[in-house]
Design a protein around this motif. Sequence first.
Motif, PDB file in Angstrom:
ATOM      1  N   ALA A 118       1.552   4.047  -3.293  1.00  0.00           N
ATOM      2  CA  ALA A 118       1.379   5.502  -3.224  1.00  0.00           C
ATOM      3  C   ALA A 118       2.646   6.217  -3.687  1.00  0.00           C
ATOM      4  CB  ALA A 118       1.027   5.907  -1.800  1.00  0.00           C
ATOM      5  N   VAL A 143      -4.633   0.307  -2.362  1.00  0.00           N
ATOM      6  CA  VAL A 143      -4.016   1.540  -2.846  1.00  0.00           C
ATOM      7  C   VAL A 143      -3.514   1.346  -4.272  1.00  0.00           C
ATOM      8  CG1 VAL A 143      -2.195   3.237  -2.465  1.00  0.00           C
ATOM      9  CG2 VAL A 143      -3.396   2.227  -0.501  1.00  0.00           C
ATOM     10  N   ASP A 184       0.846  -1.202   0.000  1.00  0.00           N
ATOM     11  CA  ASP A 184       0.000   0.000   0.000  1.00  0.00           C
ATOM     12  C   ASP A 184       0.881   1.252   0.000  1.00  0.00           C
ATOM     13  OD1 ASP A 184      -2.361  -1.442   0.023  1.00  0.00           O
ATOM     14  OD2 ASP A 184      -2.752  -1.136   2.167  1.00  0.00           O
ATOM     15  N   LYS A 221      -4.751   3.502  -7.493  1.00  0.00           N
ATOM     16  CA  LYS A 221      -3.822   4.238  -8.350  1.00  0.00           C
ATOM     17  C   LYS A 221      -3.894   3.744  -9.793  1.00  0.00           C
ATOM     18  CE  LYS A 221      -2.152   6.710  -4.970  1.00  0.00           C
ATOM     19  NZ  LYS A 221      -2.483   8.152  -4.860  1.00  0.00           N
TER      20      LYS A 221
END
Length: 275
Positions: A17, A87, A13, A91
């Motif tokens: 990011a 995440v 995660d 994305k």
Amino acid sequence: MGLHRETNRANWDDRAAAHAAEGGLGYGIDRFVADRRLLSDVVEFDRERLGDITGLRTVHLQCHIGTDTLSLARLGARVTGLDFSSVAIEKARVLVERTGDDVDFVESDVYAAADVLGTGTFDLVYTGIGALCWLPSIDRWAATVSALLRPGGRLFIREGHPVLWSMNETIDDDLHLRFPYFEQQEPLEWDSDTTYVATDRPIVATKTYEWNHGMGEIVTALLDHGLRITGLVEHRTVPWEALPGQMVAVEGGEFRLDALDGVAPLTYTLQAEKE
């Protein structure tokens, strides 16, 4: 097992990011927005071996933030990306919204992929670099691949070589085999705030757990689950500086050993067909 998976998920995660950052860091996602024909270096490396995948229903297991996934779509495949990191999936979805590529993304543990996506429905299962080392059982992975594929469907994977995963990258005076080549029940535990691409901050969720799988174990697992090996190529390059201080950059975003070039395989591309 739950602790290992959840610890790794927290790390990925955090990495997702950082890897999705704009401005040239991470995976350089701005490039894929600016150039709608661009392919990731990993997919470009194997483009000839992939062949014509136009129209093939494809699942990309452990797809991360989707740069390889959208590259497969740009080659004409109908692609679903799957990853256990919420995440990463977020994305990836944002990226294809910006690029306009037609890709679906699903959040799921790789071992549950057939339950989530259905059995016998895919022409191509694709897995890229740095995926298998996060899985404790290569046999369960092979069973998942087999379940996803229709008869005659194909597995395509390029991965770090188990010889490379056995090397200690912190010792830079030679190649040092220090870690298990064969699959072990207990994982190797790591703690690092860095990742394999440039980022604008250190990783906060630093602990990870990894497992190696020998080449014979990988091949045998696929054979045991009804796949026939149709290709296996070992490569002298890897798409990151896996052994700092001992490598030189070459074209295509790859690195090879410097003085010891050719002494050890660093990656491999394996193809198999479901009987």
